[in-house]
Write an enzyme that holds these catalytic residues in place. Structure first.
Site, PDB file in Angstrom:
ATOM      1  N   SER A  30      -1.360   1.622 -10.637  1.00 38.09           N
ATOM      2  CA  SER A  30      -2.173   0.387 -10.484  1.00 38.09           C
ATOM      3  C   SER A  30      -3.510   0.791 -10.009  1.00 38.09           C
ATOM      4  O   SER A  30      -4.646   0.117 -10.459  1.00 38.09           O
ATOM      5  CB  SER A  30      -1.674  -0.749  -9.608  1.00 38.09           C
ATOM      6  OG  SER A  30      -1.483  -0.488  -8.332  1.00 38.09           O
ATOM      7  N   GLY A  68       2.611  -0.095 -10.991  1.00 41.50           N
ATOM      8  CA  GLY A  68       3.941  -0.008 -10.390  1.00 41.50           C
ATOM      9  C   GLY A  68       4.714   1.322 -10.638  1.00 41.50           C
ATOM     10  O   GLY A  68       5.827   1.469 -10.255  1.00 41.50           O
ATOM     11  N   ASN A  96       3.451   4.365  -4.895  1.00 40.47           N
ATOM     12  CA  ASN A  96       4.473   3.400  -4.855  1.00 40.47           C
ATOM     13  C   ASN A  96       5.928   3.945  -4.624  1.00 40.47           C
ATOM     14  O   ASN A  96       6.714   3.358  -4.110  1.00 40.47           O
ATOM     15  CB  ASN A  96       4.603   3.183  -6.534  1.00 40.47           C
ATOM     16  CG  ASN A  96       3.561   2.125  -6.938  1.00 40.47           C
ATOM     17  OD1 ASN A  96       3.232   1.204  -6.134  1.00 40.47           O
ATOM     18  ND2 ASN A  96       2.978   2.369  -8.202  1.00 40.47           N
ATOM     19  N   ASP A 179      -4.682  -8.873  -1.620  1.00 42.23           N
ATOM     20  CA  ASP A 179      -3.412  -7.924  -1.137  1.00 42.23           C
ATOM     21  C   ASP A 179      -3.640  -7.003  -0.160  1.00 42.23           C
ATOM     22  O   ASP A 179      -2.523  -6.424   0.658  1.00 42.23           O
ATOM     23  CB  ASP A 179      -2.570  -7.711  -2.311  1.00 42.23           C
ATOM     24  CG  ASP A 179      -3.269  -6.502  -3.204  1.00 42.23           C
ATOM     25  OD1 ASP A 179      -4.408  -6.194  -2.567  1.00 42.23           O
ATOM     26  OD2 ASP A 179      -2.889  -6.275  -4.296  1.00 42.23           O
ATOM     27  N   HIS A 182      -5.284  -3.256  -3.175  1.00 41.65           N
ATOM     28  CA  HIS A 182      -6.083  -2.667  -4.566  1.00 41.65           C
ATOM     29  C   HIS A 182      -7.309  -3.017  -4.205  1.00 41.65           C
ATOM     30  O   HIS A 182      -7.778  -4.144  -3.724  1.00 41.65           O
ATOM     31  CB  HIS A 182      -5.272  -3.506  -5.633  1.00 41.65           C
ATOM     32  CG  HIS A 182      -3.936  -3.144  -5.990  1.00 41.65           C
ATOM     33  ND1 HIS A 182      -2.755  -4.121  -5.549  1.00 41.65           N
ATOM     34  CD2 HIS A 182      -3.427  -2.263  -6.750  1.00 41.65           C
ATOM     35  CE1 HIS A 182      -1.674  -3.429  -6.017  1.00 41.65           C
ATOM     36  NE2 HIS A 182      -1.997  -2.552  -6.721  1.00 41.65           N
TER      37      HIS A 182
END
Length: 203
Positions: A30, A68, A96, A179, A182
């Protein structure tokens, strides 16, 4: 005769100029894909392409980021991505895996397999490994070993290392989305500047 010679020379110059364009493949998750941004044009790969062109370094940037994505997922879709020749391969995977607490040995093995496949198909391609870190809540032993994966891969494969992709961005609320993981558009500009300095000498 002189006119024909001039046309031939012009054609050769155009041909050489076309061949000078470098193809850079950003292969990641991402962070590469530009998650949460209004457009992939705001993501750091596109910003790097723009900077290179401004500096007279014609380049074609391919953003092969997938939100992801894990190292295993990256390995499984690699052959499809490598259908066209590349000059520089930027590997940005593993984060991830770390966030999910996956076995570190498997992550390193997957990333090594990705590098091996790139080298086998495009031996002259230059490899860049993007270093990542994970939150300390996974324990000091896991976080420490995770961080070491990337410099070890770079050293083993004679690849160029980006010590930490989110340098000066990670942990900065002003440069990240809500979040806290990011980068926002401004954060991607910082990432682009950092990565650009590392990629430019390779071209």
């Amino acid at each position: 005769m002189v006119g024909k010679l001039g046309l031939i020379i012009s054609f050769l110059l155009l041909f050489q100029a076309g061949n000078s364009t470098k193809t850079i493949l950003f292969y990641g998750d991402s962070l590469t894909a530009g998650y949460g941004l209004s457009s992939t044009d705001e993501a750091f790969p596109a910003l790097i392409e723009k900077k290179l062109k401004q500096q007279g370094k014609p380049s074609k940037v391919i953003n092969a980021g997938l939100s992801g994505e894990t190292s295993a997922g990256g390995l499984s879709r690699l052959e499809w991505v490598l259908r066209q020749p590349i000059d520089v391969f930027v590997l940005e995977l593993g984060a991830n895996d770390g966030l999910r607490g996956l076995p570190l040995e498997q992550t390193q093995k997957n990333l090594q397999s990705i590098i091996d496949k790139v080298k086998a198909k495009y031996p002259k391609a230059k490899i860049v490994v993007a270093g990542m870190m994970v939150p300390p809540n996974l324990g000091p032993d896991y976080t420490s070993k995770f961080k070491k994966i990337f410099p070890e891969l770079a050293k083993k494969n004679n690849a160029t290392l980006i010590p930490f992709l989110l340098q000066d961005v990670g942990g900065n609320d002003k440069l990240n989305q809500t979040d806290g993981i990011h980068p926002n558009a401004e954060g991607h500009k910082v990432v682009a500047n950092n990565v650009y300095k590392i990629i430019l000498p390779l071209l």
